[in-house]
Design a protein around this motif. Structure first.
Motif, PDB file in Angstrom:
ATOM      1  N   GLU A  18      40.743  48.164  39.397  1.00 23.87           N
ATOM      2  CA  GLU A  18      40.637  46.714  39.325  1.00 23.87           C
ATOM      3  C   GLU A  18      41.029  46.157  40.684  1.00 23.87           C
ATOM      4  O   GLU A  18      42.110  46.439  41.187  1.00 23.87           O
ATOM      5  N   ASP A  24      34.612  36.431  45.913  1.00 26.70           N
ATOM      6  CA  ASP A  24      33.608  37.377  45.422  1.00 26.70           C
ATOM      7  C   ASP A  24      33.139  38.334  46.509  1.00 26.70           C
ATOM      8  O   ASP A  24      33.010  39.533  46.267  1.00 26.70           O
ATOM      9  N   ALA A  27      35.621  41.160  47.069  1.00 30.46           N
ATOM     10  CA  ALA A  27      35.671  42.071  45.924  1.00 30.46           C
ATOM     11  C   ALA A  27      34.453  42.990  45.904  1.00 30.46           C
ATOM     12  O   ALA A  27      34.575  44.201  45.703  1.00 30.46           O
ATOM     13  N   PHE A  28      33.262  42.430  46.144  1.00 31.60           N
ATOM     14  CA  PHE A  28      32.055  43.254  46.140  1.00 31.60           C
ATOM     15  C   PHE A  28      31.989  44.177  47.355  1.00 31.60           C
ATOM     16  O   PHE A  28      31.426  45.263  47.279  1.00 31.60           O
ATOM     17  N   GLN A  31      33.921  47.173  46.312  1.00 34.41           N
ATOM     18  CA  GLN A  31      33.101  47.962  45.392  1.00 34.41           C
ATOM     19  C   GLN A  31      32.044  48.761  46.150  1.00 34.41           C
ATOM     20  O   GLN A  31      31.852  49.953  45.879  1.00 34.41           O
ATOM     21  N   ARG A  45      29.741  41.073  38.143  1.00 38.70           N
ATOM     22  CA  ARG A  45      30.342  39.752  38.342  1.00 38.70           C
ATOM     23  C   ARG A  45      31.851  39.886  38.427  1.00 38.70           C
ATOM     24  O   ARG A  45      32.425  40.856  37.937  1.00 38.70           O
ATOM     25  N   THR A  46      32.466  38.916  39.017  1.00 39.54           N
ATOM     26  CA  THR A  46      33.923  38.865  39.095  1.00 39.54           C
ATOM     27  C   THR A  46      34.447  37.983  37.961  1.00 39.54           C
ATOM     28  O   THR A  46      33.681  37.276  37.307  1.00 39.54           O
ATOM     29  N   ARG A  48      37.535  35.144  37.024  1.00 42.14           N
ATOM     30  CA  ARG A  48      38.593  34.241  37.500  1.00 42.14           C
ATOM     31  C   ARG A  48      39.517  33.951  36.331  1.00 42.14           C
ATOM     32  O   ARG A  48      39.067  33.512  35.281  1.00 42.14           O
ATOM     33  N   VAL A  55      39.939  36.278  42.606  1.00 38.91           N
ATOM     34  CA  VAL A  55      39.059  36.850  41.589  1.00 38.91           C
ATOM     35  C   VAL A  55      39.467  38.292  41.322  1.00 38.91           C
ATOM     36  O   VAL A  55      40.165  38.910  42.115  1.00 38.91           O
ATOM     37  N   ARG A  56      38.986  38.822  40.198  1.00 36.05           N
ATOM     38  CA  ARG A  56      39.215  40.224  39.851  1.00 36.05           C
ATOM     39  C   ARG A  56      37.867  40.881  39.562  1.00 36.05           C
ATOM     40  O   ARG A  56      36.948  40.245  39.061  1.00 36.05           O
ATOM     41  N   LEU A  57      37.803  42.153  39.886  1.00 36.42           N
ATOM     42  CA  LEU A  57      36.584  42.933  39.672  1.00 36.42           C
ATOM     43  C   LEU A  57      37.021  44.310  39.182  1.00 36.42           C
ATOM     44  O   LEU A  57      37.859  44.947  39.817  1.00 36.42           O
TER      45      LEU A  57
END
Length: 73
Positions: A18, A24, A27-28, A31, A45-46, A48, A55-57
């Motif tokens: 996580e 975003d 985070a991406f 990934q 998608r993230t 909130r 944000v979290r992913l």
């Protein structure tokens, strides 16, 4: 986010990651970096959380397999 279940990490080499990031794009980017090194089930998608910054992913990794070739974003 939904809870992590035992099945997600039942064997050596499986992991749930996580990422908490400011936005975003960051985070991406994390990934995409991980996807170059191991097989992942990527998030599309993230999330909130109200009252929390950023944000979290969440993604699922399989270190036992080679990464799939995916087109860049």
């Amino acid at each position: 986010m939904r809870p992590i279940h035992e099945a997600h990490v039942e064997q050596p080499g499986l992991a749930v990651v996580e990422v908490a990031a400011a936005d975003d794009a960051t985070a991406f980017a994390v990934q995409d970096l991980l996807a170059k090194h191991c097989a992942i089930a990527p998030a599309d998608r993230t999330v909130r959380e109200p009252g929390e910054p950023g944000v979290r992913l969440r993604m699922f990794l399989d270190l036992r397999q080679q990464p799939a070739r995916r087109p860049s974003r």
